[in-house]
Scaffold this motif. Structure first.
Motif, PDB file in Angstrom:
ATOM      1  N   LYS A 183     -15.308 -23.627  -3.549  1.00 16.43           N
ATOM      2  CA  LYS A 183     -16.759 -23.700  -3.734  1.00 16.43           C
ATOM      3  C   LYS A 183     -17.245 -22.405  -4.367  1.00 16.43           C
ATOM      4  O   LYS A 183     -16.914 -21.319  -3.923  1.00 16.43           O
ATOM      5  CB  LYS A 183     -17.463 -23.900  -2.394  1.00 16.43           C
ATOM      6  N   SER A 184     -18.018 -22.543  -5.405  1.00 15.19           N
ATOM      7  CA  SER A 184     -18.564 -21.345  -6.048  1.00 15.19           C
ATOM      8  C   SER A 184     -19.926 -21.025  -5.451  1.00 15.19           C
ATOM      9  O   SER A 184     -20.686 -21.907  -5.085  1.00 15.19           O
ATOM     10  CB  SER A 184     -18.678 -21.548  -7.556  1.00 15.19           C
ATOM     11  N   ASP A 185     -20.192 -19.746  -5.355  1.00 14.07           N
ATOM     12  CA  ASP A 185     -21.513 -19.309  -4.927  1.00 14.07           C
ATOM     13  C   ASP A 185     -21.988 -18.237  -5.896  1.00 14.07           C
ATOM     14  O   ASP A 185     -21.229 -17.722  -6.695  1.00 14.07           O
ATOM     15  CB  ASP A 185     -21.506 -18.795  -3.481  1.00 14.07           C
ATOM     16  N   ASN A 186     -23.236 -17.935  -5.837  1.00 15.22           N
ATOM     17  CA  ASN A 186     -23.822 -16.980  -6.771  1.00 15.22           C
ATOM     18  C   ASN A 186     -23.835 -15.563  -6.206  1.00 15.22           C
ATOM     19  O   ASN A 186     -24.577 -14.718  -6.665  1.00 15.22           O
ATOM     20  CB  ASN A 186     -25.244 -17.410  -7.136  1.00 15.22           C
ATOM     21  N   LYS A 187     -22.990 -15.306  -5.214  1.00 16.38           N
ATOM     22  CA  LYS A 187     -22.934 -14.005  -4.585  1.00 16.38           C
ATOM     23  C   LYS A 187     -22.144 -13.032  -5.462  1.00 16.38           C
ATOM     24  O   LYS A 187     -21.107 -13.373  -6.006  1.00 16.38           O
ATOM     25  CB  LYS A 187     -22.257 -14.123  -3.220  1.00 16.38           C
ATOM     26  N   VAL A 188     -22.647 -11.812  -5.594  1.00 15.65           N
ATOM     27  CA  VAL A 188     -21.952 -10.766  -6.347  1.00 15.65           C
ATOM     28  C   VAL A 188     -21.023 -10.034  -5.380  1.00 15.65           C
ATOM     29  O   VAL A 188     -21.446  -9.599  -4.314  1.00 15.65           O
ATOM     30  CB  VAL A 188     -22.959  -9.775  -6.968  1.00 15.65           C
ATOM     31  N   TYR A 189     -19.752  -9.962  -5.754  1.00 15.44           N
ATOM     32  CA  TYR A 189     -18.772  -9.270  -4.917  1.00 15.44           C
ATOM     33  C   TYR A 189     -18.539  -7.873  -5.473  1.00 15.44           C
ATOM     34  O   TYR A 189     -18.091  -7.711  -6.594  1.00 15.44           O
ATOM     35  CB  TYR A 189     -17.449 -10.032  -4.886  1.00 15.44           C
ATOM     36  N   ASN A 190     -18.861  -6.865  -4.683  1.00 18.91           N
ATOM     37  CA  ASN A 190     -18.594  -5.470  -5.050  1.00 18.91           C
ATOM     38  C   ASN A 190     -17.487  -4.959  -4.152  1.00 18.91           C
ATOM     39  O   ASN A 190     -17.559  -5.080  -2.930  1.00 18.91           O
ATOM     40  CB  ASN A 190     -19.846  -4.604  -4.861  1.00 18.91           C
ATOM     41  N   GLN A 191     -16.454  -4.403  -4.765  1.00 17.35           N
ATOM     42  CA  GLN A 191     -15.349  -3.883  -3.974  1.00 17.35           C
ATOM     43  C   GLN A 191     -15.450  -2.370  -3.858  1.00 17.35           C
ATOM     44  O   GLN A 191     -16.007  -1.713  -4.724  1.00 17.35           O
ATOM     45  CB  GLN A 191     -14.016  -4.305  -4.563  1.00 17.35           C
ATOM     46  N   GLU A 192     -14.880  -1.848  -2.768  1.00 19.59           N
ATOM     47  CA  GLU A 192     -14.984  -0.418  -2.499  1.00 19.59           C
ATOM     48  C   GLU A 192     -14.142   0.398  -3.454  1.00 19.59           C
ATOM     49  O   GLU A 192     -14.541   1.455  -3.907  1.00 19.59           O
ATOM     50  CB  GLU A 192     -14.549  -0.131  -1.071  1.00 19.59           C
ATOM     51  N   GLN A 193     -12.953  -0.078  -3.779  1.00 19.75           N
ATOM     52  CA  GLN A 193     -12.065   0.678  -4.652  1.00 19.75           C
ATOM     53  C   GLN A 193     -12.172   0.163  -6.084  1.00 19.75           C
ATOM     54  O   GLN A 193     -12.653  -0.924  -6.321  1.00 19.75           O
ATOM     55  CB  GLN A 193     -10.607   0.614  -4.181  1.00 19.75           C
ATOM     56  N   ASP A 194     -11.700   0.975  -7.017  1.00 19.20           N
ATOM     57  CA  ASP A 194     -11.712   0.602  -8.427  1.00 19.20           C
ATOM     58  C   ASP A 194     -10.584  -0.374  -8.703  1.00 19.20           C
ATOM     59  O   ASP A 194      -9.581  -0.395  -8.005  1.00 19.20           O
ATOM     60  CB  ASP A 194     -11.571   1.860  -9.278  1.00 19.20           C
ATOM     61  N   LYS A 195     -10.724  -1.166  -9.739  1.00 22.70           N
ATOM     62  CA  LYS A 195      -9.688  -2.146 -10.098  1.00 22.70           C
ATOM     63  C   LYS A 195      -8.476  -1.491 -10.658  1.00 22.70           C
ATOM     64  O   LYS A 195      -8.446  -0.491 -11.228  1.00 22.70           O
ATOM     65  CB  LYS A 195     -10.224  -3.143 -11.107  1.00 22.70           C
ATOM     66  N   ASN A 211       0.869  -1.170   0.000  1.00 21.02           N
ATOM     67  CA  ASN A 211       0.000   0.000   0.000  1.00 21.02           C
ATOM     68  C   ASN A 211       0.905   1.220   0.000  1.00 21.02           C
ATOM     69  O   ASN A 211       1.519   1.547   1.002  1.00 21.02           O
ATOM     70  CB  ASN A 211      -0.917   0.006   1.220  1.00 21.02           C
ATOM     71  N   CYS A 212       1.027   1.853  -1.153  1.00 15.08           N
ATOM     72  CA  CYS A 212       1.932   2.994  -1.311  1.00 15.08           C
ATOM     73  C   CYS A 212       1.231   4.066  -2.137  1.00 15.08           C
ATOM     74  O   CYS A 212       0.945   3.857  -3.318  1.00 15.08           O
ATOM     75  CB  CYS A 212       3.217   2.541  -1.996  1.00 15.08           C
ATOM     76  N   ARG A 213       0.929   5.170  -1.489  1.00  6.36           N
ATOM     77  CA  ARG A 213       0.217   6.289  -2.112  1.00  6.36           C
ATOM     78  C   ARG A 213      -1.105   5.816  -2.698  1.00  6.36           C
ATOM     79  O   ARG A 213      -1.998   5.436  -1.975  1.00  6.36           O
ATOM     80  CB  ARG A 213       1.095   6.994  -3.134  1.00  6.36           C
ATOM     81  N   ASN A 214      -1.231   5.800  -4.018  1.00  6.87           N
ATOM     82  CA  ASN A 214      -2.504   5.385  -4.617  1.00  6.87           C
ATOM     83  C   ASN A 214      -2.431   3.995  -5.242  1.00  6.87           C
ATOM     84  O   ASN A 214      -3.246   3.652  -6.080  1.00  6.87           O
ATOM     85  CB  ASN A 214      -2.971   6.417  -5.654  1.00  6.87           C
ATOM     86  N   VAL A 215      -1.458   3.182  -4.816  1.00  2.80           N
ATOM     87  CA  VAL A 215      -1.312   1.819  -5.337  1.00  2.80           C
ATOM     88  C   VAL A 215      -1.521   0.829  -4.195  1.00  2.80           C
ATOM     89  O   VAL A 215      -0.883   0.926  -3.154  1.00  2.80           O
ATOM     90  CB  VAL A 215       0.089   1.604  -5.952  1.00  2.80           C
ATOM     91  N   VAL A 216      -2.430  -0.111  -4.408  1.00  6.97           N
ATOM     92  CA  VAL A 216      -2.667  -1.174  -3.437  1.00  6.97           C
ATOM     93  C   VAL A 216      -2.579  -2.502  -4.179  1.00  6.97           C
ATOM     94  O   VAL A 216      -3.258  -2.698  -5.189  1.00  6.97           O
ATOM     95  CB  VAL A 216      -4.050  -1.040  -2.761  1.00  6.97           C
ATOM     96  N   ILE A 217      -1.740  -3.399  -3.683  1.00  2.98           N
ATOM     97  CA  ILE A 217      -1.627  -4.741  -4.255  1.00  2.98           C
ATOM     98  C   ILE A 217      -2.082  -5.725  -3.189  1.00  2.98           C
ATOM     99  O   ILE A 217      -1.577  -5.702  -2.063  1.00  2.98           O
ATOM    100  CB  ILE A 217      -0.184  -5.047  -4.703  1.00  2.98           C
TER     101      ILE A 217
END
Length: 51
Positions: free
Chosen positions: A39-51, A25-31
């Protein structure tokens, strides 16, 4: 933030869902390391930050 010598060390065994570990996590870069369960599920994952 974790400091692995090998990204495949200490991988959690998940029953379901995902595990997020911040590698850098450095300035505006997060890895992150994302580990998903086999196991797969049908849940939609929404993340807070952009990809």
């Amino acid at each position: 933030m974790i400091n692995p010598e090998n990204l495949f060390d200490n991988i959690p065994s998940l029953v379901e869902g995902e595990d997020f570990s911040e590698l850098l996590n450095c300035r505006n870069v997060v890895i992150e390391r994302i580990v998903s369960s086999d196991k797969s599920d049908n849940k939609v994952y929404n993340q807070e930050q952009d990809k």
